[in-house]
Motif scaffolding. Structure first.
Motif, PDB file in Angstrom:
ATOM      1  N   ASP A 125       7.108  54.129  65.002  1.00 44.76           N
ATOM      2  CA  ASP A 125       6.593  53.364  66.131  1.00 44.76           C
ATOM      3  C   ASP A 125       7.722  53.189  67.156  1.00 44.76           C
ATOM      4  O   ASP A 125       8.291  52.107  67.298  1.00 44.76           O
ATOM      5  CB  ASP A 125       6.098  52.007  65.596  1.00 44.76           C
ATOM      6  CG  ASP A 125       5.435  51.187  66.680  1.00 44.76           C
ATOM      7  OD1 ASP A 125       5.138  51.737  67.755  1.00 44.76           O
ATOM      8  OD2 ASP A 125       5.227  49.983  66.451  1.00 44.76           O
ATOM      9  N   PHE A 126       8.049  54.245  67.862  1.00 46.21           N
ATOM     10  CA  PHE A 126       9.230  54.247  68.730  1.00 46.21           C
ATOM     11  C   PHE A 126       9.039  55.261  69.857  1.00 46.21           C
ATOM     12  O   PHE A 126       8.506  56.343  69.629  1.00 46.21           O
ATOM     13  CB  PHE A 126      10.462  54.630  67.890  1.00 46.21           C
ATOM     14  CG  PHE A 126      11.747  54.580  68.660  1.00 46.21           C
ATOM     15  CD1 PHE A 126      12.489  53.401  68.742  1.00 46.21           C
ATOM     16  CD2 PHE A 126      12.226  55.707  69.316  1.00 46.21           C
ATOM     17  CE1 PHE A 126      13.672  53.357  69.464  1.00 46.21           C
ATOM     18  CE2 PHE A 126      13.410  55.665  70.041  1.00 46.21           C
ATOM     19  CZ  PHE A 126      14.139  54.491  70.114  1.00 46.21           C
ATOM     20  N   GLY A 127       9.491  54.897  71.035  1.00 50.69           N
ATOM     21  CA  GLY A 127       9.551  55.869  72.132  1.00 50.69           C
ATOM     22  C   GLY A 127       8.335  55.858  73.035  1.00 50.69           C
ATOM     23  O   GLY A 127       7.920  54.803  73.510  1.00 50.69           O
ATOM     24  N   GLU A 128       7.757  57.011  73.266  1.00 50.09           N
ATOM     25  CA  GLU A 128       6.675  57.165  74.231  1.00 50.09           C
ATOM     26  C   GLU A 128       5.425  56.384  73.811  1.00 50.09           C
ATOM     27  O   GLU A 128       5.159  56.228  72.625  1.00 50.09           O
ATOM     28  CB  GLU A 128       6.275  58.638  74.387  1.00 50.09           C
ATOM     29  CG  GLU A 128       7.400  59.552  74.779  1.00 50.09           C
ATOM     30  CD  GLU A 128       8.100  60.154  73.573  1.00 50.09           C
ATOM     31  OE1 GLU A 128       8.213  59.457  72.543  1.00 50.09           O
ATOM     32  OE2 GLU A 128       8.524  61.310  73.665  1.00 50.09           O
ATOM     33  N   PRO A 129       4.635  55.962  74.813  1.00 51.62           N
ATOM     34  CA  PRO A 129       3.391  55.252  74.494  1.00 51.62           C
ATOM     35  C   PRO A 129       2.476  56.081  73.602  1.00 51.62           C
ATOM     36  O   PRO A 129       1.776  55.539  72.744  1.00 51.62           O
ATOM     37  CB  PRO A 129       2.736  55.002  75.849  1.00 51.62           C
ATOM     38  CG  PRO A 129       3.777  55.248  76.872  1.00 51.62           C
ATOM     39  CD  PRO A 129       4.861  56.079  76.268  1.00 51.62           C
ATOM     40  N   LYS A 132       3.594  55.730  70.067  1.00 61.81           N
ATOM     41  CA  LYS A 132       3.272  54.378  69.570  1.00 61.81           C
ATOM     42  C   LYS A 132       1.773  54.270  69.279  1.00 61.81           C
ATOM     43  O   LYS A 132       1.370  53.652  68.297  1.00 61.81           O
ATOM     44  CB  LYS A 132       3.710  53.320  70.580  1.00 61.81           C
ATOM     45  CG  LYS A 132       5.224  53.159  70.658  1.00 61.81           C
ATOM     46  CD  LYS A 132       5.600  52.208  71.797  1.00 61.81           C
ATOM     47  CE  LYS A 132       7.122  52.089  71.900  1.00 61.81           C
ATOM     48  NZ  LYS A 132       7.557  51.599  73.217  1.00 61.81           N
ATOM     49  N   ALA A 133       0.961  54.897  70.148  1.00 62.49           N
ATOM     50  CA  ALA A 133      -0.495  54.852  69.934  1.00 62.49           C
ATOM     51  C   ALA A 133      -0.876  55.596  68.654  1.00 62.49           C
ATOM     52  O   ALA A 133      -1.751  55.161  67.898  1.00 62.49           O
ATOM     53  CB  ALA A 133      -1.227  55.452  71.134  1.00 62.49           C
ATOM     54  N   PHE A 134      -0.196  56.710  68.406  1.00 63.04           N
ATOM     55  CA  PHE A 134      -0.441  57.497  67.182  1.00 63.04           C
ATOM     56  C   PHE A 134      -0.164  56.647  65.947  1.00 63.04           C
ATOM     57  O   PHE A 134      -1.004  56.526  65.046  1.00 63.04           O
ATOM     58  CB  PHE A 134       0.465  58.742  67.209  1.00 63.04           C
ATOM     59  CG  PHE A 134       0.305  59.674  66.044  1.00 63.04           C
ATOM     60  CD1 PHE A 134      -0.573  60.743  66.100  1.00 63.04           C
ATOM     61  CD2 PHE A 134       1.053  59.501  64.888  1.00 63.04           C
ATOM     62  CE1 PHE A 134      -0.714  61.613  65.027  1.00 63.04           C
ATOM     63  CE2 PHE A 134       0.917  60.359  63.806  1.00 63.04           C
ATOM     64  CZ  PHE A 134       0.041  61.421  63.880  1.00 63.04           C
ATOM     65  N   VAL A 135       1.012  56.027  65.924  1.00 68.97           N
ATOM     66  CA  VAL A 135       1.402  55.232  64.751  1.00 68.97           C
ATOM     67  C   VAL A 135       0.542  53.970  64.640  1.00 68.97           C
ATOM     68  O   VAL A 135       0.196  53.543  63.541  1.00 68.97           O
ATOM     69  CB  VAL A 135       2.905  54.892  64.797  1.00 68.97           C
ATOM     70  CG1 VAL A 135       3.294  53.963  63.655  1.00 68.97           C
ATOM     71  CG2 VAL A 135       3.723  56.177  64.735  1.00 68.97           C
TER      72      VAL A 135
END
Ligand SMILES: [Fe+2]
Length: 241
Positions: A125-129, A132-135
């Motif tokens: 859960d790090f970096g690009e939106p 983050k949406a994937f995780v």
């Protein structure tokens, strides 16, 4: 003892209808319930769902399913779910059901699940939106499964997913695609409840048997793996199958 029949990834369309039916007609003699581990269709269309209803509807045992990624392909999930439920098939997504069987009350909690990978080799859960949406999708799916499992009041508890909760049952698939085949968070959810058995599909080239870190037996019931209309598990003090 409760007898559970299970299969996933039947990928039905008109050309497949009828192939499973002769074996399915024999289910009441060999199983108390049929669990389907998603990817019932090829592209998730309403017409393919009608094929599923025709093949798996009106059996002599309750049928409970989760959807798979293929069942989402055409963005017709509400229509697909309605066709299945009209045929008497229970569709789980972050929810559970308790079935009365001669061997006791069977609780089934189900969710499609999502990818993300496994401990040490997973999305974070790090970096690009977008990442983050994937995780977040992975975490929300696993959280929903865990909640559904812990809420069920039953004698025996089974977790039903499409994506895999462990890497064991992916053996045979290319390592590079493991993060798209399952996530460790599903395994954690399964271990958060007194789950007796976890069933999944999705990994067509995987392996049948695995175990969560907490010791729950996992079975990949994808049709290309089990190579039969369904596997039957006898669930009681010991698992047979
Ligand atoms: Fe599949």
């Amino acid at each position: 003892m409760i007898r559970i029949a299970a299969v996933g990834d039947v990928h039905l369309d008109e050309d497949v209808v009828g192939r499973f039916r002769p074996a399915l007609e024999e289910l009441p003699g060999s199983a108390d319930v049929l669990l389907l581990a998603g990817d019932l269709t090829r592209h998730g269309t309403e017409s393919e769902a009608r094929c599923v209803a025709q093949e798996f509807g009106g059996l002599g045992v309750p049928v409970v399913t989760v959807l798979g990624n293929h069942d989402h392909q055409c963005d017709q999930v509400p229509q697909v779910v309605k066709v299945l439920e009209d045929a008497g098939i229970t569709v789980l997504e972050g929810t559970g059901v308790v079935l009365e069987t001669p061997g006791g009350r069977l609780g089934v909690a189900g969710v499609k699940g999502f990818g993300g990978g496994f401990a040490g080799r997973c999305a974070s859960d790090f970096g690009e939106p977008e990442m983050k949406a994937f995780v977040r999708t992975t975490n929300e799916s696993a959280d929903a499964l865990g909640r559904a499992l812990r809420e069920l009041d039953c004698d025996l508890l089974v977790a039903l997913t499409h994506y895999s909760p462990v890497p064991d049952t992916l053996a045979g698939e290319p390592l590079e695609i493991y993060p798209f085949l399952g996530s460790y968070q599903l395994g954690q959810a399964i271990d958060s409840a007194p789950t007796a058995l976890a069933l999944h599909g999705h990994a067509h080239h995987g392996t049948e048997r695995g175990t969560t870190p907490g010791g729950v037996r996992v079975r990949n019931v994808a049709h290309p793996v089990i190579k039969q209309a369904y596997s039957v598990f006898h669930l009681g003090d010991h698992l047979v199958g």
